[in-house]
Design a protein around this motif. Sequence first.
Motif, PDB file in Angstrom:
ATOM      1  N   THR A 120       0.864  -1.190   0.000  1.00  0.00           N
ATOM      2  CA  THR A 120       0.000   0.000   0.000  1.00  0.00           C
ATOM      3  C   THR A 120       0.890   1.226   0.000  1.00  0.00           C
ATOM      4  O   THR A 120       1.711   1.398   0.908  1.00  0.00           O
ATOM      5  N   GLN A 121       0.746   2.052  -1.005  1.00  0.00           N
ATOM      6  CA  GLN A 121       1.569   3.255  -1.081  1.00  0.00           C
ATOM      7  C   GLN A 121       0.964   4.354  -0.218  1.00  0.00           C
ATOM      8  O   GLN A 121      -0.229   4.645  -0.296  1.00  0.00           O
ATOM      9  N   GLY A 122       1.801   4.992   0.596  1.00  0.00           N
ATOM     10  CA  GLY A 122       1.330   6.059   1.460  1.00  0.00           C
ATOM     11  C   GLY A 122       0.911   7.293   0.680  1.00  0.00           C
ATOM     12  O   GLY A 122       1.502   7.615  -0.353  1.00  0.00           O
ATOM     13  N   SER A 123      -0.118   7.977   1.183  1.00  0.00           N
ATOM     14  CA  SER A 123      -0.611   9.176   0.509  1.00  0.00           C
ATOM     15  C   SER A 123      -1.240  10.112   1.531  1.00  0.00           C
ATOM     16  O   SER A 123      -1.969   9.657   2.420  1.00  0.00           O
ATOM     17  N   PRO A 124      -0.974  11.422   1.428  1.00  0.00           N
ATOM     18  CA  PRO A 124      -1.563  12.363   2.384  1.00  0.00           C
ATOM     19  C   PRO A 124      -3.049  12.560   2.185  1.00  0.00           C
ATOM     20  O   PRO A 124      -3.760  12.944   3.117  1.00  0.00           O
ATOM     21  N   GLY A 125      -3.563  12.292   0.995  1.00  0.00           N
ATOM     22  CA  GLY A 125      -4.982  12.437   0.743  1.00  0.00           C
ATOM     23  C   GLY A 125      -5.487  13.847   1.036  1.00  0.00           C
ATOM     24  O   GLY A 125      -4.751  14.832   0.993  1.00  0.00           O
ATOM     25  N   THR A 126      -6.764  13.945   1.365  1.00  0.00           N
ATOM     26  CA  THR A 126      -7.401  15.220   1.701  1.00  0.00           C
ATOM     27  C   THR A 126      -7.907  15.159   3.126  1.00  0.00           C
ATOM     28  O   THR A 126      -8.736  14.301   3.453  1.00  0.00           O
ATOM     29  N   PRO A 127      -7.444  16.047   4.010  1.00  0.00           N
ATOM     30  CA  PRO A 127      -7.903  16.007   5.403  1.00  0.00           C
ATOM     31  C   PRO A 127      -9.394  16.325   5.517  1.00  0.00           C
ATOM     32  O   PRO A 127     -10.013  16.860   4.580  1.00  0.00           O
ATOM     33  N   GLY A 128      -9.968  16.002   6.669  1.00  0.00           N
ATOM     34  CA  GLY A 128     -11.344  16.387   6.936  1.00  0.00           C
ATOM     35  C   GLY A 128     -11.474  17.899   6.977  1.00  0.00           C
ATOM     36  O   GLY A 128     -10.499  18.619   7.193  1.00  0.00           O
ATOM     37  N   VAL A 129     -12.684  18.388   6.764  1.00  0.00           N
ATOM     38  CA  VAL A 129     -12.931  19.827   6.725  1.00  0.00           C
ATOM     39  C   VAL A 129     -13.891  20.207   7.850  1.00  0.00           C
ATOM     40  O   VAL A 129     -15.016  19.695   7.917  1.00  0.00           O
ATOM     41  N   LEU A 130     -13.417  21.096   8.722  1.00  0.00           N
ATOM     42  CA  LEU A 130     -14.228  21.595   9.831  1.00  0.00           C
ATOM     43  C   LEU A 130     -14.759  22.977   9.446  1.00  0.00           C
ATOM     44  O   LEU A 130     -13.983  23.909   9.225  1.00  0.00           O
ATOM     45  N   SER A 131     -16.080  23.100   9.344  1.00  0.00           N
ATOM     46  CA  SER A 131     -16.692  24.332   8.856  1.00  0.00           C
ATOM     47  C   SER A 131     -17.582  24.970   9.907  1.00  0.00           C
ATOM     48  O   SER A 131     -18.280  24.276  10.659  1.00  0.00           O
ATOM     49  N   LYS A 132     -17.554  26.283   9.938  1.00  0.00           N
ATOM     50  CA  LYS A 132     -18.485  27.059  10.761  1.00  0.00           C
ATOM     51  C   LYS A 132     -19.513  27.661   9.824  1.00  0.00           C
ATOM     52  O   LYS A 132     -19.169  28.292   8.818  1.00  0.00           O
ATOM     53  N   ARG A 133     -20.803  27.465  10.151  1.00  0.00           N
ATOM     54  CA  ARG A 133     -21.865  27.864   9.240  1.00  0.00           C
ATOM     55  C   ARG A 133     -22.947  28.671   9.951  1.00  0.00           C
ATOM     56  O   ARG A 133     -23.207  28.466  11.139  1.00  0.00           O
ATOM     57  N   LYS A 134     -23.586  29.553   9.208  1.00  0.00           N
ATOM     58  CA  LYS A 134     -24.741  30.274   9.724  1.00  0.00           C
ATOM     59  C   LYS A 134     -25.909  29.302   9.889  1.00  0.00           C
ATOM     60  O   LYS A 134     -25.899  28.198   9.317  1.00  0.00           O
ATOM     61  N   PRO A 135     -26.943  29.686  10.634  1.00  0.00           N
ATOM     62  CA  PRO A 135     -28.102  28.791  10.785  1.00  0.00           C
ATOM     63  C   PRO A 135     -28.758  28.392   9.464  1.00  0.00           C
ATOM     64  O   PRO A 135     -29.422  27.356   9.396  1.00  0.00           O
ATOM     65  N   ASN A 136     -28.537  29.179   8.408  1.00  0.00           N
ATOM     66  CA  ASN A 136     -29.098  28.809   7.100  1.00  0.00           C
ATOM     67  C   ASN A 136     -28.168  27.932   6.284  1.00  0.00           C
ATOM     68  O   ASN A 136     -28.450  27.613   5.135  1.00  0.00           O
ATOM     69  N   GLY A 137     -27.035  27.536   6.874  1.00  0.00           N
ATOM     70  CA  GLY A 137     -26.088  26.660   6.196  1.00  0.00           C
ATOM     71  C   GLY A 137     -24.975  27.374   5.466  1.00  0.00           C
ATOM     72  O   GLY A 137     -24.034  26.731   4.988  1.00  0.00           O
ATOM     73  N   GLU A 138     -25.063  28.699   5.352  1.00  0.00           N
ATOM     74  CA  GLU A 138     -24.028  29.446   4.636  1.00  0.00           C
ATOM     75  C   GLU A 138     -22.680  29.302   5.336  1.00  0.00           C
ATOM     76  O   GLU A 138     -22.568  29.452   6.546  1.00  0.00           O
ATOM     77  N   LEU A 139     -21.653  29.010   4.547  1.00  0.00           N
ATOM     78  CA  LEU A 139     -20.315  28.826   5.096  1.00  0.00           C
ATOM     79  C   LEU A 139     -19.747  30.155   5.578  1.00  0.00           C
ATOM     80  O   LEU A 139     -19.697  31.129   4.832  1.00  0.00           O
ATOM     81  N   LEU A 140     -19.325  30.199   6.846  1.00  0.00           N
ATOM     82  CA  LEU A 140     -18.679  31.380   7.403  1.00  0.00           C
ATOM     83  C   LEU A 140     -17.166  31.290   7.269  1.00  0.00           C
ATOM     84  O   LEU A 140     -16.509  32.218   6.816  1.00  0.00           O
ATOM     85  N   GLU A 141     -16.604  30.161   7.694  1.00  0.00           N
ATOM     86  CA  GLU A 141     -15.160  29.971   7.597  1.00  0.00           C
ATOM     87  C   GLU A 141     -14.815  28.512   7.833  1.00  0.00           C
ATOM     88  O   GLU A 141     -15.619  27.733   8.356  1.00  0.00           O
ATOM     89  N   THR A 142     -13.597  28.156   7.438  1.00  0.00           N
ATOM     90  CA  THR A 142     -13.059  26.825   7.689  1.00  0.00           C
ATOM     91  C   THR A 142     -12.086  26.913   8.843  1.00  0.00           C
ATOM     92  O   THR A 142     -11.176  27.753   8.844  1.00  0.00           O
ATOM     93  N   LEU A 143     -12.260  26.054   9.852  1.00  0.00           N
ATOM     94  CA  LEU A 143     -11.419  26.062  11.041  1.00  0.00           C
ATOM     95  C   LEU A 143     -10.408  24.919  10.986  1.00  0.00           C
ATOM     96  O   LEU A 143     -10.648  23.895  10.346  1.00  0.00           O
ATOM     97  N   ASP A 144      -9.285  25.089  11.687  1.00  0.00           N
ATOM     98  CA  ASP A 144      -8.228  24.077  11.722  1.00  0.00           C
ATOM     99  C   ASP A 144      -7.865  23.638  10.302  1.00  0.00           C
ATOM    100  O   ASP A 144      -7.658  22.453  10.022  1.00  0.00           O
ATOM    101  N   ALA A 145      -7.782  24.637   9.415  1.00  0.00           N
ATOM    102  CA  ALA A 145      -7.576  24.337   7.997  1.00  0.00           C
ATOM    103  C   ALA A 145      -6.244  23.660   7.727  1.00  0.00           C
ATOM    104  O   ALA A 145      -6.114  22.908   6.753  1.00  0.00           O
ATOM    105  N   SER A 146      -5.240  23.917   8.541  1.00  0.00           N
ATOM    106  CA  SER A 146      -3.924  23.330   8.317  1.00  0.00           C
ATOM    107  C   SER A 146      -3.749  22.007   9.050  1.00  0.00           C
ATOM    108  O   SER A 146      -2.689  21.391   8.972  1.00  0.00           O
ATOM    109  N   GLY A 147      -4.789  21.565   9.765  1.00  0.00           N
ATOM    110  CA  GLY A 147      -4.680  20.339  10.542  1.00  0.00           C
ATOM    111  C   GLY A 147      -5.427  19.178   9.927  1.00  0.00           C
ATOM    112  O   GLY A 147      -5.737  19.166   8.733  1.00  0.00           O
ATOM    113  N   HIS A 148      -5.740  18.197  10.774  1.00  0.00           N
ATOM    114  CA  HIS A 148      -6.436  16.988  10.354  1.00  0.00           C
ATOM    115  C   HIS A 148      -7.579  16.724  11.342  1.00  0.00           C
ATOM    116  O   HIS A 148      -7.529  15.769  12.118  1.00  0.00           O
ATOM    117  N   PRO A 149      -8.634  17.554  11.325  1.00  0.00           N
ATOM    118  CA  PRO A 149      -9.725  17.357  12.284  1.00  0.00           C
ATOM    119  C   PRO A 149     -10.529  16.103  11.977  1.00  0.00           C
ATOM    120  O   PRO A 149     -10.908  15.861  10.825  1.00  0.00           O
TER     121      PRO A 149
END
Length: 487
Positions: free
Chosen positions: A366-395
């Motif tokens: 199995t070849q190692g790969s960094p892939g795409t980390p999970g995305v932690l998002s903060k959203r308004k009550p209507n679902g609109e994206l406000l910002e992405t948190l811990d963007a440089s990490g692996h939440p």
Amino acid sequence: MTFHHHHRNQGASLRHQARSAKAPSSPRTGNAATLRAALRAKGTDAPSLPLLALLALAIAALLALTAAPTYAATPNFCPPGSAAGQCNGPEAVAVDQASGNVFIAEGNNARVSEFDSAGHFLRAFGFGVSDGAEELETCTTACIGGAGFLFRPVAVAVDNSAGPSAGDLYVFNGANASVEKYSFNSLTAKFELLLTFGSEGTGPGQFGPSSHPLAVGSSGSLWVGDVERLEQFSDVGTFLSEVALGGAVETVALAIDIDSASPAFKDFYTLTPPAGEENEVQTVTRPASGSYTLTFGGQTTVPIAASATPAEVQQFLEALPSIGRNNVRVTAQESTIDQVGFGGGLAATDVEQIIPSGGATVETSTQGSPGTPGVLSKRKPNGELLETLDASGHPVALALDPTTGNLFVSDQPATKQAFPGSATLLELKSSGEKVRAFATGEVMGHPQGNALAFGNTAQRIYVVSSAGEENSAAQAFAVPPPGPLPG
């Protein structure tokens, strides 16, 4: 929908008492009073200098003991197994903020187990958890795994609002793609099913084939994560609305800010899973006899006997500075074949292939790969994206402190095959600013999704993990003061 009525007055009274209880006085106050009494013990208002010096040392020692909590994790309070107080496949955790009690959804044991804030087992409920009967049962001292074809709890949430369902429990039942609402009857000492709602599908009030995290809003309505959307239900199970999540294919964790004083009041936090992360796995075929060596990063092991155990091979590899401890795991695949899995600091990395000698061979399976980390998002009550948190990490997991609006995150690379102990717990303000980083190397297994919950009563973060039966665990961490953050 099916309703089961029962006595609720006594339970409501107990919850009210718990919410009204005052915190005990600081131990430092009592220690100071004791020391003042000691100073006057011989009837003089002018203690001697030697006595003052000794008492000053005593004060310093007492303050060191009482000024701060213990920050290390508690022992695993739900070790692997199916007996009372044991866990098998814990997938989610929730806290009743009034009592401080902790609820753990155990997928493999097909039950929900309840503990007090200190981790002492109280009871569990599920179908057949007491004697194997195909009916809802509550067990205390003698418990068994439940009937998974009837009840497989994969998500759990407590109603911590001030609404009519305060203290009730919502469980997502993976066995029939529905949400079930339970309440503990203090008169019968049993959990009772109040109602069931939802079904499999893509329409309003239905649930698709994905994770289904649960969260209760400030008004007492229930929110359920689904494919590309969040669905809202009333406390009696009526479908109310849905919020579209653009670009979020699956939501594995969900939290809602219910602190009315928070600038993020009623905002959502959603977590999508990582994709494509792979840890490298290499297969080593040992020679039939004699010895061999393995070279990695220009460094070579001492000669390894062909009869060496996988644990011994792992020790030899970890002794290489180019690998180091806790960055590799060796397991037996066949009598003369070992699998070398890379993790820790070498997780999700396309590492170089090990170079063998002495008749051994190595292949990358199995070849190692960094892939795409999970995305932690903060959203308004209507679902609109406000910002992405811990963007440089692996939440990979999240929880919310309901009194401050701060967010707790388990940050762990290579979630598919990450090694136990590789997670770090983070505390973030609602703005995304990191406040604390702690528990690196202490978290057992791989907490994912809503595998974190904050207990306001005990001021602890509860963590569960279901990384294989032997790694099933539940821990509690005291939150340390702010300190250095990882780079």
